[in-house]
Scaffold this motif. Structure first.
Motif, PDB file in Angstrom:
ATOM      1  N   GLU A  93      -9.448   3.527 -21.990  1.00 42.90           N
ATOM      2  CA  GLU A  93     -10.751   3.675 -20.076  1.00 42.90           C
ATOM      3  C   GLU A  93      -9.910   2.559 -19.179  1.00 42.90           C
ATOM      4  OE1 GLU A  93     -11.197   2.596 -23.754  1.00 42.90           O
ATOM      5  OE2 GLU A  93     -13.068   3.967 -23.589  1.00 42.90           O
ATOM      6  N   LEU A  94      -9.371   1.432 -19.042  1.00 44.94           N
ATOM      7  CA  LEU A  94      -8.182   0.549 -17.992  1.00 44.94           C
ATOM      8  C   LEU A  94      -7.496   1.875 -17.836  1.00 44.94           C
ATOM      9  CD1 LEU A  94      -7.996  -3.232 -19.750  1.00 44.94           C
ATOM     10  CD2 LEU A  94      -9.776  -1.956 -18.096  1.00 44.94           C
ATOM     11  N   LEU A  95      -6.536   2.134 -18.687  1.00 44.96           N
ATOM     12  CA  LEU A  95      -5.398   3.208 -18.530  1.00 44.96           C
ATOM     13  C   LEU A  95      -6.034   4.879 -17.988  1.00 44.96           C
ATOM     14  CD1 LEU A  95      -3.252   2.548 -21.365  1.00 44.96           C
ATOM     15  CD2 LEU A  95      -2.961   2.251 -19.373  1.00 44.96           C
ATOM     16  N   MET A  96      -7.255   4.630 -17.786  1.00 44.19           N
ATOM     17  CA  MET A  96      -7.832   6.112 -16.549  1.00 44.19           C
ATOM     18  C   MET A  96      -8.403   5.793 -15.901  1.00 44.19           C
ATOM     19  SD  MET A  96      -9.234   8.252 -20.192  1.00 44.19           S
ATOM     20  CE  MET A  96      -9.987   9.246 -19.241  1.00 44.19           C
ATOM     21  N   ALA A  97      -8.741   4.234 -15.042  1.00 43.37           N
ATOM     22  CA  ALA A  97      -9.324   4.136 -13.874  1.00 43.37           C
ATOM     23  C   ALA A  97      -8.385   3.983 -12.985  1.00 43.37           C
ATOM     24  CB  ALA A  97      -9.725   2.170 -14.421  1.00 43.37           C
ATOM     25  N   ASP A  98      -9.341   4.176 -11.951  1.00 47.06           N
ATOM     26  CA  ASP A  98      -8.805   4.703 -10.728  1.00 47.06           C
ATOM     27  C   ASP A  98      -7.241   3.919  -9.479  1.00 47.06           C
ATOM     28  OD1 ASP A  98     -10.458   6.778 -10.332  1.00 47.06           O
ATOM     29  OD2 ASP A  98     -11.390   5.695  -8.885  1.00 47.06           O
ATOM     30  N   LYS A  99      -7.394   2.642 -10.745  1.00 44.34           N
ATOM     31  CA  LYS A  99      -6.510   1.566  -9.617  1.00 44.34           C
ATOM     32  C   LYS A  99      -5.009   1.880 -10.079  1.00 44.34           C
ATOM     33  CE  LYS A  99      -7.003  -2.719  -8.658  1.00 44.34           C
ATOM     34  NZ  LYS A  99      -7.179  -4.049  -8.745  1.00 44.34           N
ATOM     35  N   MET A 100      -4.780   3.136 -11.106  1.00 38.49           N
ATOM     36  CA  MET A 100      -3.895   2.971 -11.430  1.00 38.49           C
ATOM     37  C   MET A 100      -3.065   3.984 -10.827  1.00 38.49           C
ATOM     38  SD  MET A 100      -2.623   2.157 -15.121  1.00 38.49           S
ATOM     39  CE  MET A 100      -1.721   3.403 -15.493  1.00 38.49           C
ATOM     40  N   ASP A 101      -3.935   4.854  -9.948  1.00 40.73           N
ATOM     41  CA  ASP A 101      -2.900   5.493  -9.484  1.00 40.73           C
ATOM     42  C   ASP A 101      -2.685   4.978  -8.013  1.00 40.73           C
ATOM     43  OD1 ASP A 101      -4.142   7.988 -10.830  1.00 40.73           O
ATOM     44  OD2 ASP A 101      -5.785   7.984  -9.090  1.00 40.73           O
ATOM     45  N   ILE A 102      -3.321   4.040  -7.549  1.00 38.87           N
ATOM     46  CA  ILE A 102      -3.117   3.077  -6.422  1.00 38.87           C
ATOM     47  C   ILE A 102      -2.233   2.114  -6.693  1.00 38.87           C
ATOM     48  CG2 ILE A 102      -3.872   1.170  -5.286  1.00 38.87           C
ATOM     49  CD1 ILE A 102      -6.412   1.994  -5.519  1.00 38.87           C
ATOM     50  N   LEU A 103      -2.111   1.576  -8.502  1.00 37.35           N
ATOM     51  CA  LEU A 103      -0.645   0.933  -9.103  1.00 37.35           C
ATOM     52  C   LEU A 103       0.234   2.189  -8.365  1.00 37.35           C
ATOM     53  CD1 LEU A 103       0.931  -1.300 -10.612  1.00 37.35           C
ATOM     54  CD2 LEU A 103      -0.219  -0.288 -13.026  1.00 37.35           C
ATOM     55  N   PHE A 104       0.221   2.628  -9.054  1.00 31.84           N
ATOM     56  CA  PHE A 104       1.802   3.577  -8.995  1.00 31.84           C
ATOM     57  C   PHE A 104       2.312   4.172  -8.069  1.00 31.84           C
ATOM     58  CE2 PHE A 104       1.524   4.639 -14.154  1.00 31.84           C
ATOM     59  CZ  PHE A 104       2.643   3.775 -14.952  1.00 31.84           C
ATOM     60  N   SER A 105       0.666   4.973  -6.694  1.00 29.89           N
ATOM     61  CA  SER A 105       1.658   5.198  -5.415  1.00 29.89           C
ATOM     62  C   SER A 105       2.426   3.536  -4.989  1.00 29.89           C
ATOM     63  CB  SER A 105       0.706   5.898  -4.702  1.00 29.89           C
ATOM     64  OG  SER A 105      -0.746   4.602  -4.702  1.00 29.89           O
ATOM     65  N   THR A 106       1.229   2.841  -5.243  1.00 34.96           N
ATOM     66  CA  THR A 106       2.540   1.231  -4.615  1.00 34.96           C
ATOM     67  C   THR A 106       3.343   0.859  -5.317  1.00 34.96           C
ATOM     68  OG1 THR A 106       0.301   0.372  -4.149  1.00 34.96           O
ATOM     69  CG2 THR A 106       2.192  -0.741  -4.265  1.00 34.96           C
ATOM     70  N   LEU A 107       4.045   1.154  -6.991  1.00 33.00           N
ATOM     71  CA  LEU A 107       5.508   0.657  -7.668  1.00 33.00           C
ATOM     72  C   LEU A 107       6.582   1.702  -6.937  1.00 33.00           C
ATOM     73  CD1 LEU A 107       4.122  -0.663 -10.892  1.00 33.00           C
ATOM     74  CD2 LEU A 107       4.641  -1.394  -9.473  1.00 33.00           C
ATOM     75  N   LYS A 108       5.731   3.082  -6.978  1.00 35.38           N
ATOM     76  CA  LYS A 108       7.309   4.061  -6.188  1.00 35.38           C
ATOM     77  C   LYS A 108       7.374   3.565  -4.494  1.00 35.38           C
ATOM     78  CE  LYS A 108       4.694   7.798  -8.956  1.00 35.38           C
ATOM     79  NZ  LYS A 108       4.605   9.266  -9.420  1.00 35.38           N
ATOM     80  N   GLU A 109       6.525   2.927  -4.201  1.00 33.59           N
ATOM     81  CA  GLU A 109       6.859   2.823  -2.457  1.00 33.59           C
ATOM     82  C   GLU A 109       8.360   1.903  -3.011  1.00 33.59           C
ATOM     83  OE1 GLU A 109       3.851   2.040  -0.089  1.00 33.59           O
ATOM     84  OE2 GLU A 109       3.385   3.515  -0.307  1.00 33.59           O
ATOM     85  N   LYS A 110       7.806   1.034  -4.012  1.00 32.55           N
ATOM     86  CA  LYS A 110       9.337  -0.126  -3.392  1.00 32.55           C
ATOM     87  C   LYS A 110       9.489   0.128  -5.050  1.00 32.55           C
ATOM     88  CE  LYS A 110       7.259  -3.687  -4.568  1.00 32.55           C
ATOM     89  NZ  LYS A 110       6.319  -4.747  -4.779  1.00 32.55           N
ATOM     90  N   TYR A 111       9.996   0.752  -6.104  1.00 33.47           N
ATOM     91  CA  TYR A 111      11.102   1.212  -7.171  1.00 33.47           C
ATOM     92  C   TYR A 111      11.733   2.361  -6.676  1.00 33.47           C
ATOM     93  CZ  TYR A 111       9.343  -3.713  -8.428  1.00 33.47           C
ATOM     94  OH  TYR A 111       9.775  -5.061  -8.773  1.00 33.47           O
ATOM     95  N   ASP A 112      12.547   2.311  -7.390  1.00 31.82           N
ATOM     96  CA  ASP A 112      13.556   3.535  -7.619  1.00 31.82           C
ATOM     97  C   ASP A 112      13.744   4.988  -8.485  1.00 31.82           C
ATOM     98  OD1 ASP A 112      15.364   3.275  -4.715  1.00 31.82           O
ATOM     99  OD2 ASP A 112      16.970   2.595  -5.920  1.00 31.82           O
TER     100      ASP A 112
END
Length: 823
Positions: A693-712
């Protein structure tokens, strides 16, 4: 022929080329198995006693009696030499003949002595002879021990080991009967002198000394064996003609004791020769017996008539007949003798005719010459019937009663008998006519006798009877001497060309080479079957070819077996083959990204079928090679159930993705720096009760969108897709997915799960990576793959790769043996 043979199973096939390669990979098993087999063969061979073959050469001759004439011969020879050869070959193998030989040699008694590894046949080597009491039964199947204390004293003993009571078998060699006696088995020991009668519970008889010297203190053994088992053993004598149709026979016998073989061959020839001579003298012997009984009667008759004649002369004071009476007597005597001769022949014909019509066996037909019959047709017919009847009796020893040869012999006998009976009737008619003529002449002379004085008539009658008795007695005596002469002059048709003898050669066994060949074959076959079963029953992924057969998903590359203690293989040994394999994967991933037109940030998901296939190891080292290339890389642990990656980087798992998803910490707070440039880590954090359930949460979208901006580059370490659905939920964040398969660990059936999801489109941009790959033939994979993915050593040369230490061959063999036997 194709390299592979497809088995009609959904997940199975058989790779012949891989099977051959795998056989070579298990060379050490073949070496061990063959060495064990050779060792067993050696121990068997050194314990085997030598086998010898002794031969004897005899010939079958048609030796006619030198005194043979049509009038004197009492023997017959029909069938020729070839028939005698066949009869001899059959006779030598019969039970009856071999019983005679075994009885004469007393081979049912076995002599033994201690050998190097076992007791050996000591026939002809022991200083004594066992003479059993033929009227008593002897214990069989038990070895009795003899130990000489001096030249004439010995100790006789029998041990039963731990046996307390039970049945003992006793055999009577006279009646050939065996009986079992229940007895308490007590050890026996007693001291006797040679020639002394031994009346023990287990042996009754005497032990006699022979000429061999006594070895005081040495143990000798003797044992009584089953009589018929011993006979059956020697029925296996080999009897073969030297050439086809030859009358020369080669007799050979195999065994462990040459002296025993020599004695048996010479004795079997001797017994057969005696039997053949006895059969040859059969007519003469029976004739002599018949004449002897007749001579006794004629002797009494002659003596009685002689006494009567003398008494008559004394009483009547008559010295001799007158001239006239003498002449009449002489003529009467000649007629009486002729009449007796004719009557004797008629009696013989009547007796022979009755014998032929009433008997089924014709071996006792009286010889025609005994009755003075010289008719060749009669003599030859009688001889032929006797020979055929004797031949039939011989075949009865070895053939069944319904054998076709008996019908053929019976037809010949009946045909000859029919002709003989016709000849007898014809001869009887002629003799009866002759007898009537003689009787008429006798009657005429008897009329003249009545004209003589009374004393002369009575004297003439007595002398007439005396003369007849004397002439008959002389005739029988002559026939008796004739039969005795023929019997004495007869020789056996069996002649020895080459007597059996120990010439120092003749060893034919044991065939030790065959045992070694068998050991080699069996020693090779056992591991071969073992390898075949390993291959045939193997249900695990062993090489890229297995993957290609079982799934349409492409193989991105292979990763070798790491020999480092930690998962940081790339950082700890950057020039190793493992590091190069991950660089090869990185290059392949970049090619995929370029082909898919994926620009900028790259996200890679790493999963597998089950735990233990190397996801964390691959994720760590993929992140390592990307960071070493200058890419700002993040390794994120999304296996919320079994977090691992923190241990290798000496960081804690107290705060991670879980903390972010439950709003405890920010992305910056859960991101941890490492000791390596361009590499950051986000661990999974504490294990939650609801990871999916945690991995399906909306915060996962925010997490990856944020990380993609910081890491190659972002590397995701996820749970096994075959156990939970977490990796499927995370697939939407990945630009490419790597599905880990571990060599000799992942089961082939597990691919069906990812194949189904791939075909349904639930997973995209996925590739297989074969992990823990050993570039060895034992997995049926030593070609094609590896070099193109950076795993092959030959691609780079010794100057580019860091050489890893290898164990010596001996250490590797020890390691494999320990692995096989779980030491």
């Amino acid at each position: 022929m194709d390299e592979e043979f497809e088995i009609n199973e959904s997940t199975g096939y058989f790779d012949f080329k891989g099977f051959i390669v795998k056989i070579f990979s298990y060379w050490y098993l073949f070496v061990i198995s063959i060495l064990i087999g050779m060792s067993i063969a050696y121990f068997i061979n050194v314990r085997k006693q030598p086998i010898y073959q002794i031969e004897s050469l005899v010939t079958i001759k048609d030796d006619q009696n030198p005194f043979f004439t049509s009038n004197t011969s009492l023997t017959f020879n029909w069938g020729g030499v070839s028939d005698k050869v066949n009869t001899t070959v059959t006779t030598l193998k019969t039970r009856t003949h071999n019983e005679k030989v075994v009885n004469r040699l007393r081979f049912y008694i076995q002599y033994l002595e201690d050998g190097k590894y076992q007791k050996e046949d000591a026939y002809g080597k022991v200083p004594f002879v066992v003479m059993e009491d033929s009227l008593k039964a002897q214990l069989i199947g038990r070895q009795m021990t003899i130990q000489f204390l001096d030249d004439t004293t010995f100790e006789l003993s029998l041990k039963f080991e731990d046996e307390e009571s039970g049945n003992l078998s006793f055999y009577d060699y006279t009646s050939k009967e065996q009986e079992s006696v229940f007895s308490k088995k007590e050890d026996y020991k007693a001291i006797f002198s040679t020639s002394e009668y031994i009346d023990s519970p287990y042996f009754k008889g005497r032990i006699l000394r022979n000429t061999l010297p006594v070895n005081e203190g040495k143990l000798y053994y003797f044992q009584f064996n089953n009589y018929y088992s011993t006979v059956k053993k020697y029925q296996g004598i080999n009897v073969n003609p030297e050439n086809k149709g030859s009358s020369i026979l080669n007799l050979s016998l195999n065994g462990n004791n040459k002296e025993k073989l020599v004695d048996y061959l010479n004795t079997t020839v001797q017994v057969l020769s005696e039997d053949m001579l006895n059969r040859k003298n059969l007519f003469a012997t029976k004739t002599i017996r018949f004449i002897d009984s007749s001579l006794t009667e004629k002797s009494k008759e002659l003596k009685s008539v002689e006494e009567e004649l003398n008494q008559f002369k004394i009483s009547n004071d008559i010295i001799d007949l007158t001239a006239e009476s003498s002449e009449i007597r002489q003529r009467l005597t000649n007629l009486d003798l002729e009449q007796n001769e004719i009557q004797r022949q008629l009696d013989y014909y009547n007796r022979l005719e009755d014998y032929l019509r009433s008997r089924q066996s014709y071996q006792e037909v009286p010889a025609p010459s005994v009755a003075g019959i010289d008719e060749p047709s009669i003599s030859s017919a009688v001889g032929k019937i006797v020979a055929l009847s004797e031949q039939r009796s011989k075949y009865a020893y070895s053939l069944k009663t319904d054998a076709p040869i008996f019908d053929d012999i019976d037809r010949q006998i009946n045909a000859t008998k029919t002709v003989l009976l016709e000849n007898i009737e014809s001869s009887k008619e002629i003799l009866q006519e002759q007898l009537a003529t003689v009787r008429k002449n006798v009657a005429d002379l008897e009329l003249q006798i009545r004209k003589l004085p009374k004393e002369q008539q009575d004297l003439l009658k007595i002398e007439r009877r005396y003369t007849i008795s004397e002439q008959t007695y002389s005739l029988f005596l002559s026939k008796r001497n004739e039969a005795g002469l023929i019997k004495a002059a007869n020789v056996s048709d069996l002649q020895i060309i080459d007597k059996a003898m120990d010439t120092g050669v003749g060893k034919i066994g044991p065939n030790t080479q065959l045992n070694y060949v068998m050991a080699l074959l069996i020693g090779s076959f056992v591991p071969l079957v073992f390898v075949f079963l390993l291959v045939f029953l193997d249900n695990k992924i062993n090489n890229p070819k297995d993957i290609n057969k079982l799934s349409p998903i492409p193989i991105l590359g292979v990763v070798g077996k790491s020999k480092t203690s930690s998962n940081l293989a790339v950082f700890s040994k950057p020039r190793s083959a493992i590091a190069e394999s991950f660089r090869g994967l990185r290059t392949s991933m970049q090619f995929i990204f370029k082909q898919k037109h994926i620009q900028g940030n790259k996200t890679i998901l790493i999963t597998s079928s089950v735990s233990g296939e190397g996801k964390t190891f691959t994720a760590i080292n993929m992140a390592s090679v990307f960071s070493m290339s200058g890419k700002k890389t993040l390794l994120i642990g999304l296996d919320l159930r079994k977090p691992k990656i923190f241990e290798d980087f000496d960081i804690t798992n107290d705060m991670g993705v879980v903390n972010y998803l439950i709003d405890q910490n920010s992305i910056e707070e859960i991101t941890q720096k490492t000791n390596y440039d361009n590499l950051d880590i986000i661990v999974s954090g504490p294990v939650p009760p609801n990871p999916s359930e945690l991995l399906m949460a909306d915060k996962m979208d925010i997490l990856f969108s944020t990380l993609k901006e910081k890491y190659d580059c972002i590397i995701m370490d996820t749970p096994p897709i075959g156990l939970v659905s977490d990796a499927l939920n995370l697939g939407k964040y990945a630009d490419a997915s790597l599905y880990l398969l571990r060599q000799n660990y992942t089961k082939k059936a597990m691919l069906s799960v990812i194949n189904e999801k791939y075909e349904k489109g639930e997973v995209k941009n996925i590739s297989f990576v074969l992990n823990y790959f050993q570039h060895k033939a034992k997995y049926g994979y030593g070609y094609n793959y590896g070099y193109g993915y950076g795993y092959g050593y030959g691609r780079y040369g010794n100057g580019y790769l860091q050489v890893e230490n290898k164990h010596s061959i001996s250490k590797r063999i020890k390691k494999k043996i320990k692995k096989i036997f779980n030491i």
